[in-house]
Enzyme design. Structure first.
Site, PDB file in Angstrom:
ATOM      1  N   GLU A   1       0.888  -1.174   0.000  1.00 42.14           N
ATOM      2  CA  GLU A   1       0.000   0.000   0.000  1.00 42.14           C
ATOM      3  C   GLU A   1       0.912   1.207   0.000  1.00 42.14           C
ATOM      4  O   GLU A   1       1.464   1.574   1.035  1.00 42.14           O
ATOM      5  CB  GLU A   1      -0.894   0.003   1.242  1.00 42.14           C
ATOM      6  CG  GLU A   1      -1.822  -1.187   1.378  1.00 42.14           C
ATOM      7  CD  GLU A   1      -2.825  -1.303   0.250  1.00 42.14           C
ATOM      8  OE1 GLU A   1      -3.003  -0.331  -0.523  1.00 42.14           O
ATOM      9  OE2 GLU A   1      -3.412  -2.387   0.119  1.00 42.14           O
TER      10      GLU A   1
ATOM     11  N   CYS B   1      -2.486   8.474   2.879  1.00 45.68           N
ATOM     12  CA  CYS B   1      -2.157   8.257   1.455  1.00 45.68           C
ATOM     13  C   CYS B   1      -3.378   8.368   0.548  1.00 45.68           C
ATOM     14  O   CYS B   1      -3.205   8.517  -0.664  1.00 45.68           O
ATOM     15  CB  CYS B   1      -1.400   6.954   1.253  1.00 45.68           C
ATOM     16  SG  CYS B   1      -2.185   5.558   1.990  1.00 45.68           S
TER      17      CYS B   1
HETATM   18  C1  SIN Z   1      -3.082   5.209   4.769  1.00 43.90           C
HETATM   19  O1  SIN Z   1      -2.916   6.409   4.748  1.00 43.90           O
HETATM   20  O2  SIN Z   1      -2.122   4.456   4.576  1.00 43.90           O
HETATM   21  C2  SIN Z   1      -4.405   4.567   5.076  1.00 43.90           C
HETATM   22  C3  SIN Z   1      -5.559   5.450   5.041  1.00 43.90           C
HETATM   23  C4  SIN Z   1      -6.878   4.758   5.277  1.00 43.90           C
HETATM   24  O3  SIN Z   1      -6.931   3.571   5.629  1.00 43.90           O
HETATM   25  O4  SIN Z   1      -7.892   5.397   5.078  1.00 43.90           O
END
Ligand code: SIN
Length: 484
Positions: free
Chosen positions: A255, A289
């Site tokens: 991810e 992210c």
């Molecule tokens: C992340 O920023 O890696 C995850 C964000 C989310 O699960 O909404």
């Protein structure tokens, strides 16, 4: 930490094979809002990581042999304990990460929801039977846990990013070793304490906290006894870790970074779009992210949208996440704040205009929520992942133009758009090269939905019924000699 109801949640050692391991050297965990040390914890290294892998390998025999129901019961206990301790876990999270307490408690519920979800979903790991090409044979497909799973998780969601991976792994019958970010290890260790209280056996869930990112990372990516590696973090680091996994042909799921477009068409409900942009951009001070990175607004409504958006963002209250009424906290470090400030300054030098904010008002780690107008897609604020509370507004005239602009990035994690035209909704939803698309919606993350990206934003999906696949092997059984 004085105010915790259950002080046993504050742990200072790595959790390996069901016990707490101290080391000689230590790491300080600091509060990003005050830079004060909130805890000093043991600094584990390569030896402890190898111990954790050996423990996970050993525990795999017992854990994978349990029935899905047995695993589900223990995971449900873990979920219940997380929710019972939501206040304390939220407080620990705010102290080490900085996000406002209400948002931190929200993250605990979000993380726990993955444990609840996969506790149930683990019971539905179905196999298959396939018609064979000849009458004397039968083809059967079974699914089995892949083995020991290693994970490296980030500081921006110190609880939920571990829960999302560990829950799927444990439900599938795998055992788990995680290295949380050293800036935010306390949430991970509190999760380990609750996993133990829930009855999860020794060696099934291990947490190794250490600042030797390279050494520990090499063990977790290159160890022959680890079958799968999973990472949440930047694309640059993800690429390196994938290459390290190649030596043992590990299954990987990644991810990675994002550059989410948020598109507002002239037929949109503008108030709804303002609300959506606010939550998708300023959640966790923009350090997510899937946060909106570029706001594209159709030219004929840009003044109307910008006016309402500026008014809404002005209402955000910046400060220490433990103070009442604060809706946006500090950046994780001064360096992170400076990086974002540089993106703002460099874009202003290229013609961007400050509509709101733009300065560092409360001290070194804090960045005022900022809106920039007159931005183009090739400015630094638009073609980098911002990871901070800045909204660049870019105008466009038509659908084809905005789709090309939105897709003009190496990233493909999340995208958002607002429109009430059903034909346009389908054209844009299908045209966006992103793994997740919010349509008239700014918050898309939940345990039931597949979270993951396309292009250089990663591979694999977390959460949802698809989230188990990465932790399972498909095994084909060919049964022959069935002729009479
Ligand atoms: C992340 O920023 O890696 C995850 C964000 C989310 O699960 O909404």
């Amino acid at each position: 930490m004085q105010n915790l109801k259950d002080k046993s949640l504050l742990k200072k050692f790595s959790y390996i094979n069901g016990s707490w391991h101290s080391s000689e050297s230590t790491i300080n965990v600091t509060n990003p809002a005050t830079n004060e040390v909130v805890a000093t914890i043991s600094n584990a290294g390569i030896d402890e990581t190898n111990l954790a892998v050996a423990a996970a390998k050993n525990a795999f025999k017992l854990w994978s042999a349990k029935s899905a129901n047995e695993r589900s019961t223990l995971m449900r206990n873990w979920f219940n304990l997380m929710m019972e301790n939501q206040d304390d876990l939220g407080r620990i999270l705010t102290l080490e990460q900085g996000k406002p307490l209400a948002e931190a408690k929200g993250e605990i519920a979000y993380g726990a929801a993955f444990i609840e979800w996969f506790a149930e979903e683990g019971k539905r790991v179905y196999g298959d039977t396939i018609p064979a090409p000849s009458g004397d044979k039968r083809i059967i497909v079974i699914k089995q846990p892949i083995g020991v799973v290693a994970a490296i998780t980030p500081w921006n969601f110190p609880n939920a990013m571990i829960a999302r991976k560990a829950a799927a792994a444990l439900a599938a019958g795998c055992t788990f070793v995680v290295r949380p970010d050293v800036q935010t290890p306390l949430s991970a260790l509190a999760m380990a304490e609750l996993a133990e209280k829930a009855g999860i056996p020794a060696g099934v869930f291990n947490v190794v906290v250490g600042d030797d990112a390279i050494g520990i990372g090499k063990v977790l990516t290159e160890h022959k006894d680890i079958a799968k590696f999973t990472f949440t973090g930047s694309t640059a680091v993800g690429k390196l870790l994938i290459s390290q996994c190649a030596s043992t042909v590990k299954k990987v799921s990644m991810e990675l970074g994002g550059n989410a477009p948020f598109i507002v068409f002239d037929d949109a409900d503008i108030d709804a779009a303002v609300t959506g942009a606010l939550v998708s951009k300023y959640r966790n001070a923009g350090q997510t992210c899937v946060c909106t990175n570029r706001i594209f607004v159709q030219k004929n409504i840009v003044d109307k949208f910008t006016g309402k958006f500026v008014a809404a963002v002005k209402e955000l209250s910046l400060g220490d996440g433990l103070s009442d009424g604060v809706s946006i906290g500090p950046m994780i470090t001064e360096k992170a704040a400076n990086n974002v400030q540089k993106l703002i300054d460099d874009s202003i030098a290229q013609g961007a205009i400050i509509a709101l904010g733009g300065s560092n008002s409360l001290g070194e780690n804090f960045l005022t929520p900022t809106i920039l107008t007159n931005v183009t897609n090739n400015m630094p604020i638009a073609n980098n992942e911002i990871f901070g509370p800045v909204s660049p507004i870019i105008t466009f005239k038509g659908e084809d133009e905005v789709l090309a602009l939105a897709n003009d990035t190496e990233y493909g994690l999340a995208a958002y758009f607002y429109s009430r035209d059903i034909g346009r909704v389908w054209r844009i939803a299908e045209g966006l090269e992103y793994g997740m698309v919010g349509i008239n919606e700014g918050i898309i993350s939940n345990a039931a939905a597949p979270f993951g990206g396309m292009k250089q934003s990663g591979n694999g999906r977390e959460g949802s019924k698809y989230g188990l696949d990465d932790y399972l092997e498909i095994k084909y059984l060919c049964m022959g000699g069935l002729d009479k």
